[in-house]
Motif scaffolding. Structure first.
Motif, PDB file in Angstrom:
ATOM      1  N   GLU A  41      -8.566 -15.574  -3.904  1.00 29.66           N
ATOM      2  CA  GLU A  41      -7.995 -15.763  -5.244  1.00 29.66           C
ATOM      3  C   GLU A  41      -7.842 -17.248  -5.568  1.00 29.66           C
ATOM      4  O   GLU A  41      -8.093 -17.681  -6.696  1.00 29.66           O
ATOM      5  N   ARG A  53     -15.966 -13.449  -6.874  1.00 27.21           N
ATOM      6  CA  ARG A  53     -15.402 -12.213  -7.425  1.00 27.21           C
ATOM      7  C   ARG A  53     -15.847 -11.005  -6.609  1.00 27.21           C
ATOM      8  O   ARG A  53     -15.067 -10.075  -6.371  1.00 27.21           O
ATOM      9  N   VAL A  54     -17.110 -11.024  -6.191  1.00 30.56           N
ATOM     10  CA  VAL A  54     -17.626  -9.914  -5.375  1.00 30.56           C
ATOM     11  C   VAL A  54     -16.871  -9.815  -4.052  1.00 30.56           C
ATOM     12  O   VAL A  54     -16.443  -8.727  -3.630  1.00 30.56           O
ATOM     13  N   ASN A  57     -13.275  -8.514  -4.632  1.00 30.97           N
ATOM     14  CA  ASN A  57     -13.232  -7.067  -4.894  1.00 30.97           C
ATOM     15  C   ASN A  57     -13.459  -6.259  -3.612  1.00 30.97           C
ATOM     16  O   ASN A  57     -12.821  -5.229  -3.397  1.00 30.97           O
ATOM     17  N   LYS A  58     -14.363  -6.740  -2.761  1.00 26.01           N
ATOM     18  CA  LYS A  58     -14.600  -6.066  -1.485  1.00 26.01           C
ATOM     19  C   LYS A  58     -13.354  -6.099  -0.600  1.00 26.01           C
ATOM     20  O   LYS A  58     -12.992  -5.102   0.030  1.00 26.01           O
ATOM     21  N   LYS A  60     -10.234  -6.436  -1.551  1.00 25.35           N
ATOM     22  CA  LYS A  60      -9.187  -5.576  -2.130  1.00 25.35           C
ATOM     23  C   LYS A  60      -9.461  -4.099  -1.852  1.00 25.35           C
ATOM     24  O   LYS A  60      -8.543  -3.334  -1.536  1.00 25.35           O
ATOM     25  N   ALA A  61     -10.702  -3.690  -1.978  1.00 26.65           N
ATOM     26  CA  ALA A  61     -11.069  -2.296  -1.714  1.00 26.65           C
ATOM     27  C   ALA A  61     -10.810  -1.933  -0.257  1.00 26.65           C
ATOM     28  O   ALA A  61     -10.309  -0.841   0.052  1.00 26.65           O
TER      29      ALA A  61
END
Length: 244
Positions: A41, A53-54, A57-58, A60-61
């Motif tokens: 972040e 960003r990719v 997101n990975k 966080k998932a």
């Protein structure tokens, strides 16, 4: 019984090894991911690059994935029913676990003189004394003639049904009637384990139950199947055998 017990031990060991390889430490991994998310972040603030960003997101998932696993483990440990609209915060399950431990913890005991005894040593001594007092009675000369007027409540047919060796279909129905999330302890296999693998383990389980009814004895080490059997519809028969 010994054969199935050894198989259950082997399965539990294999499952434990697989779990460590597949999920690693389910509590340590989320902590690492939290730091990784914070770093990503901060990097995204400096540079709003697509790759950042990719990666974010990975991370966080993956973090959500481990949190869900923790949630499932806590549910199993708490042995509580999951409510659709209930509080899904893990604090609830921690409180249930702590509550169970408090109820199971014996802090003091009252002796025959009405005195409270505290501490592990005194509780143990009081318990031993109590059982010695119960089982060391002399010959009982009480008059039980009044009990002769009590009529039997179980018919001959009912008694024959209770002592009869269960069929394979009865055993299966009993196993599948147990709550799938029910387990004979924190280290025991859940009823769902037996139900999911029934085609594979049916023969072994049937042999165990039939052996139990024929021998009327449960080995001390054999806790898994005895607990599962006691929770099923066969519990009445099991209890009757154990009392004899």
């Amino acid at each position: 019984m010994w054969v199935l017990h050894q198989k259950l031990k082997r399965v539990s060991k294999r499952l434990s090894t697989w779990s460590k390889k597949a999920f690693r430490d389910i509590y340590e991994e989320p902590r690492k991911l939290e730091k990784q998310i914070n770093d990503l972040e901060e990097a995204l603030v400096v540079s709003n690059a697509p790759e950042h960003r990719v990666e974010l997101n990975k991370a966080k998932a993956k973090y959500v994935y481990y949190i869900k696993i923790q949630d499932q483990v806590l549910r199993q440990k708490a042995k509580a029913k999951w409510l659709e609209d209930g509080d899904k915060h893990t604090t609830y399950f921690h409180s249930v676990i702590k509550g169970r431990r408090r109820r199971l913890c014996l802090r003091r005991i009252q002796d025959d003189n009405g005195q409270w005894r505290e501490g592990g040593t005194e509780i143990a001594e009081t318990t031993v004394e109590d059982f010695q007092h119960i089982f060391n009675h002399g010959e009982d000369l009480g008059d039980f003639s009044a009990l002769e007027c009590v009529l039997p409540r179980i018919s001959k047919e009912d008694n024959e049904m209770l002592v009869a060796t269960p069929t394979a279909e009865e055993i299966k129905d009993s196993v599948f009637s147990i709550d799938p999330s029910s387990a004979p302890g924190s280290n025991g296999l859940s009823a769902l384990s037996y139900q999911s693998c029934w085609n594979t383990i049916a023969c072994d389980v049937n042999n165990v139950v039939i052996s139990l009814f024929n021998s009327a004895a449960i080995p001390r080490f054999f806790t898994h199947m005895s607990c599962v059997t006691a929770k099923s519809g066969l519990s009445v028969k099991v209890i009757r055998l154990e009392t004899h």
